[in-house]
Design an enzyme around this catalytic site. Sequence first.
Site, mmCIF file in Angstrom:
data_model
loop_
_atom_site.group_PDB
_atom_site.id
_atom_site.type_symbol
_atom_site.label_atom_id
_atom_site.label_comp_id
_atom_site.label_asym_id
_atom_site.label_seq_id
_atom_site.Cartn_x
_atom_site.Cartn_y
_atom_site.Cartn_z
ATOM 1 N N HIS A 471 0.838 -1.209 0.000
ATOM 2 C CA HIS A 471 0.000 0.000 0.000
ATOM 3 C C HIS A 471 0.873 1.259 0.000
ATOM 4 O O HIS A 471 0.730 2.136 -0.848
ATOM 5 C CB HIS A 471 -0.907 -0.021 1.238
ATOM 6 N N GLU A 472 1.787 1.322 0.941
ATOM 7 C CA GLU A 472 2.623 2.525 1.045
ATOM 8 C C GLU A 472 3.524 2.660 -0.181
ATOM 9 O O GLU A 472 3.787 3.764 -0.642
ATOM 10 C CB GLU A 472 3.457 2.492 2.333
ATOM 11 N N HIS A 475 1.662 4.458 -2.882
ATOM 12 C CA HIS A 475 1.745 5.920 -2.728
ATOM 13 C C HIS A 475 3.110 6.409 -3.207
ATOM 14 O O HIS A 475 3.225 7.440 -3.870
ATOM 15 C CB HIS A 475 1.596 6.312 -1.247
ATOM 16 N N HIS A 478 3.355 6.673 -6.949
ATOM 17 C CA HIS A 478 2.609 7.852 -7.417
ATOM 18 C C HIS A 478 3.506 9.093 -7.294
ATOM 19 O O HIS A 478 3.533 9.951 -8.168
ATOM 20 C CB HIS A 478 1.362 8.007 -6.548
#
Length: 687
Positions: A471-472, A475, A478
């Site tokens: 998940h991290e 980010h 991105h």
Amino acid sequence: MNPLLVFPDLPRFDAFSPDHVAPALEELIERARAALAKATDPATPLEWQSLVTPLEDATEQLGRAWGTVSHLNAVADSPELRAAYNAELPRVVQFWTELGQDQNLFARYQALHDSAGFAALSPERQRVVTHALRDFRLGGAELVSPARERFAAIQERAAELSQRFSENVLDATNAFALPIDDEKELAGIPDDARESARAEAQRRGVPGYLLTLQQPAVLAVLQYAEQRSLRASIYRANATRASSAAQAPATEAERGALDNAPVMDEILALRAEEAGLLGYPNFAEVSLVPKMAGSAGEVVSFLRDLGQRARPFAERDYAELKAFAAGELAIDELCAWDIPFASEKLRESRYAYSGQEVRRYFQLPRVLGGLFALVERLFGVSVKPDQASVWHDDVSFYRIERDGALVGQFYLDLYSRGDKRPGAWMDDARSRRRIGGELQTPAAYLICNFQAPSQGRPALLTHDEVTTLFHEFGHGLHHMLTRVDELAVSGISGVEWDAVELPSQFLENFCWEWQIVREMSAHIDTGEPLPRALFDRMLAAKNFQSGLQTLRQVEFALFDMLLHSQFTPGAAKSVQQLLDEVRSEVAVVIPPAFNRFQNSFAHIFGGGYAAGYYSYKWAEVLSADAYASFEEAAEQADGDRMVAETGQIFLREILSVGGSRPAIDSFRAFRGRDPEIAALLRHNGMV
Ligand SMILES: [Zn+2]
């Protein structure tokens, strides 16, 4: 040289001491003020290079230095650093507030926007100016006296009330403690929760056990306590916190002081008034201006649609639970305080597996290898170890390259420590930006709190922790794979709030792909990959009661959105009545009449989620639908090539563009159509 002032380089963590904070921040605030004065000087030409660039230069440096200090405050806390941080915090906040409300700067941006030169700016630069104007307006910059003063007074009072709401929840939580003399009453409750209850009693100098309303204690009772009356007591105390129906504190006057009902009413009235001053019909429309969702009506339709689709599955979940409770637990009438208990028993009987056993298959180095290989395969980049000064020996540093050229870098700080805040997060250390001809590449902090390795063996992760890491990292991608050159819209900057979880939740999906799990798992003793049968059980457990859980989220989100769009504070209908209506429309399980959930709904009254709670589900729809595109590609005859191609489109249309265009445009460019809800339902087993 002050190690906070080595721009454009990354901070010199090895040379840092808390003594550097004050002089660096003072210098940077001074420079930023000078840049602001220059930008608002009528003699400064109304052009990007002379108006925007110098101000961005100065505020970026201030933001980066303060970001470094905040980062260290979160991962390397010390009394000296905390003192230095707190000493500078008011000054920094004050500067940003002033900048956001500067009338002259607003006028200059407006003039730039209206000038002949605006059309010649790149679309990215136009968007930066448009965003700035939007934020000025939402901050009340267009208002004239007396509306201007009233707006400021509303902001101040609303901030106070939000703070009060959270404090009341906290105080009401702490006011309750249920003494238990006889250990038999705690039957079923796990040892660690029992031990906490005993320690709590000891701490307060009473015999036996004390059950509190701290969330782990509440969960332990509701999920595990065999004693039904005990579950009922804790349920009632928890569900009535900070309300007139509360069980604590002792006197009515004390309970009244912590009652959040009047606080909510005043917050809602102020929000409605603020919306009116800004020229919007209600607060939801204000909240949605910088978000991806177009209107309150659109969100309400989305939630109702999701609710209707999930409903048959929630009814099935509930019928299954009722039958199980009656047949196996002798609970004929399932009450609110039986649901978590019966659910836990059902889950154990159907899908039990040992999380500790799973953990033995996920060795951190191998998981990282799997993650990097996935990213390399999907996005045509390579991840390599790199060198930089770091804040702790456990921190490692990497670089991402494409065709041999540096794209971005990241720090990995993955183990929990006493001086580190709990949780997991990604933060930007430096953002991509073109300064003159020079390209500044992005860098990210990726922080988790896994158990450190011991006895010379690698660290082991639970499957949840593997998912958190992915998940991290989503980010992080991105932020790092952006190709935008304008600071304010590169990476995650300027991305709509309800779309920013798309890449992170997207990457989580791969933790549920058998091929990937197989490749990144190896038992710590035998080296064997995770057995397929165990993986299948994990998958089934993941979707356990997904219908009921979805409806619960829809209930909260719909209540939030209607409260801020179709509810008139002070009119005949009360907050409670609105919540009752939402429940009768959405919920399969209606909570008891005494339930005052709204009085502790801190997300929307004490935090930043007002008219925004829907974003959890909204972003899940986007990420599930985006991931489905990869599933479809993999099913093609030449699956590998199609997946790599889809990865390139995802990179080009979503990750690369950051906040430089509306998220909906990016999504459509990637998927060729609007987001659809089907993939989310399918991934949650609701088909
Ligand atoms: Zn996230």
